[in-house]
Design an enzyme around this catalytic site. Structure first.
Site, PDB file in Angstrom:
ATOM      1  N   TYR A  55      49.088  22.995  41.480  1.00  0.00           N
ATOM      2  CA  TYR A  55      49.564  23.707  42.669  1.00  0.00           C
ATOM      3  C   TYR A  55      50.911  23.157  43.144  1.00  0.00           C
ATOM      4  CZ  TYR A  55      44.557  24.946  42.874  1.00  0.00           C
ATOM      5  OH  TYR A  55      43.282  25.355  42.580  1.00  0.00           O
ATOM      6  N   ALA A 205      36.647  37.915  47.811  1.00  0.00           N
ATOM      7  CA  ALA A 205      37.197  38.861  46.824  1.00  0.00           C
ATOM      8  C   ALA A 205      38.605  39.319  47.219  1.00  0.00           C
ATOM      9  CB  ALA A 205      36.260  40.059  46.650  1.00  0.00           C
ATOM     10  N   GLY A 207      40.087  39.051  49.916  1.00  0.00           N
ATOM     11  CA  GLY A 207      40.149  39.642  51.260  1.00  0.00           C
ATOM     12  C   GLY A 207      39.553  41.039  51.343  1.00  0.00           C
ATOM     13  N   LEU A 209      36.565  41.966  51.096  1.00  0.00           N
ATOM     14  CA  LEU A 209      35.317  41.998  51.861  1.00  0.00           C
ATOM     15  C   LEU A 209      35.549  41.648  53.335  1.00  0.00           C
ATOM     16  CD1 LEU A 209      32.994  40.263  49.242  1.00  0.00           C
ATOM     17  CD2 LEU A 209      32.962  42.679  49.900  1.00  0.00           C
ATOM     18  N   LYS A 212      40.728  43.906  54.031  1.00  0.00           N
ATOM     19  CA  LYS A 212      41.891  44.407  53.270  1.00  0.00           C
ATOM     20  C   LYS A 212      41.595  45.785  52.686  1.00  0.00           C
ATOM     21  CE  LYS A 212      44.827  40.592  52.106  1.00  0.00           C
ATOM     22  NZ  LYS A 212      45.232  39.646  51.097  1.00  0.00           N
TER      23      LYS A 212
END
Length: 302
Positions: A55, A205, A207, A209, A212
């Site tokens: 990252y 998922a 956003g 769920l 989104k």
């Protein structure tokens, strides 16, 4: 810390983690804000922080290390290894060799400003890897006291089975949500039987769920995604919000020890804390959610 907070052991180890983990990959570049969020999380009961050397080319580990240095004993730090940045920075290559892991751990420890990691994870894995050599590296680091436990981050049932057979992994990080129920087919039961913790990522998922706009996700059409989101939303008012419902669906599975949530804002942190502070979903609500769509299964790497 409130009494409602729930903590669990990681696999058979003595590493104790909060049911909700702070996924550090989402942290931005504002060091002051990162420091604030990480410290706020601890004050509110989250003790488990997950990062990776990949990252932000190691900058993420530095940020986490700086914020947690003074309270190192109170927190559980997990990072990952196996993706080696090319010297020119153009991308990375997969390298699960013993030599590379032993070299990479030193750099992670340095960036995280600590002399040990609570959990060190292989960041992927295939059947073509030198699996025994990879395991040797982790076992050696454990003997040296540089890591307390090790695990893998993988969604491949065939790779997971090999590590269960050959190693002492304490955890497997995998994507699991109401829109990705592939782990339910075999992996979750197998890991539970072997007392290996599942660290679930992607519980919202992307956003989908939690508000989104619906789009195709894995083998589900936008209409099916909308259907799942509507079912989650219908249970939201009495369960602390849509995000809480989606994450609690995942946490109710006995194989799952913690949900790793990407946190970048104070609002997302409060959502995560809300999940820790509110009761699990009732069984009938879990059942209702599980009936909304037919579960998907792994097509490859079975």
């Amino acid at each position: 810390m409130k009494n409602a907070l729930r903590y669990r052991n990681l696999g058979k180890s003595d590493v104790v983690v909060s049911e909700v983990s702070f996924g550090c990959m989402s942290l931005g570049e504002d060091q002051k804000q990162n420091h604030y969020l990480l410290r706020q999380a601890i004050d509110q009961g989250i003790n488990f922080f997950d990062t990776a050397d990949l990252y932000q080319k190691g900058e993420n580990e530095k940020s986490v290390g700086k914020a947690l240095k003074e309270i190192r004993q109170q927190v559980v730090i997990a990072t990952k290894v196996g993706n080696q940045w090319r010297p020119d920075g153009s991308g990375w290559d997969w390298n699960p060799s013993k030599a590379y892991i032993l070299q990479a751990v030193e750099k992670s420890l340095q960036r995280l400003q600590t002399d040990y990691l609570d959990l060190y994870q292989l960041h992927g894995g295939t059947l073509d890897d030198p699996i025994d050599e990879t395991i040797e590296a982790f076992e050696l680091l454990k003997q040296q006291g540089k890591i307390r436990a090790y695990g893998i981050s993988s969604i491949r049932p065939n790779v997971i089975r090999e590590y269960i057979k050959r190693s002492h992994i304490q955890s497997v990080m995998m994507q699991y949500s109401l829109l990705d129920r592939r782990p339910e087919e075999t992996c979750l039961n197998l890991l539970k039987e072997n007392q290996i913790s599942v660290l679930a990522r992607g519980s919202l998922a992307q956003g989908l769920l939690a508000g989104k706009a619906p789009k195709t996700y894995l083998n589900y059409s936008p209409a099916e995604v909308a259907q799942a989101a509507a079912a989650v939303k219908s249970l939201a008012p009495k369960n602390g919000g849509a995000a809480a419902v989606a994450v609690k669906y995942v946490l109710q599975n006995p194989a799952v020890t913690a949900a790793v949530l990407g946190i970048r804002t104070e609002g997302q942190l409060q959502e995560a804390v809300q999940i820790l502070n509110t009761p699990p979903l009732p069984n009938e609500e879990i059942f209702t959610l599980s009936q909304v769509l037919p579960p998907n299964i792994y097509e490859q790497h079975r």
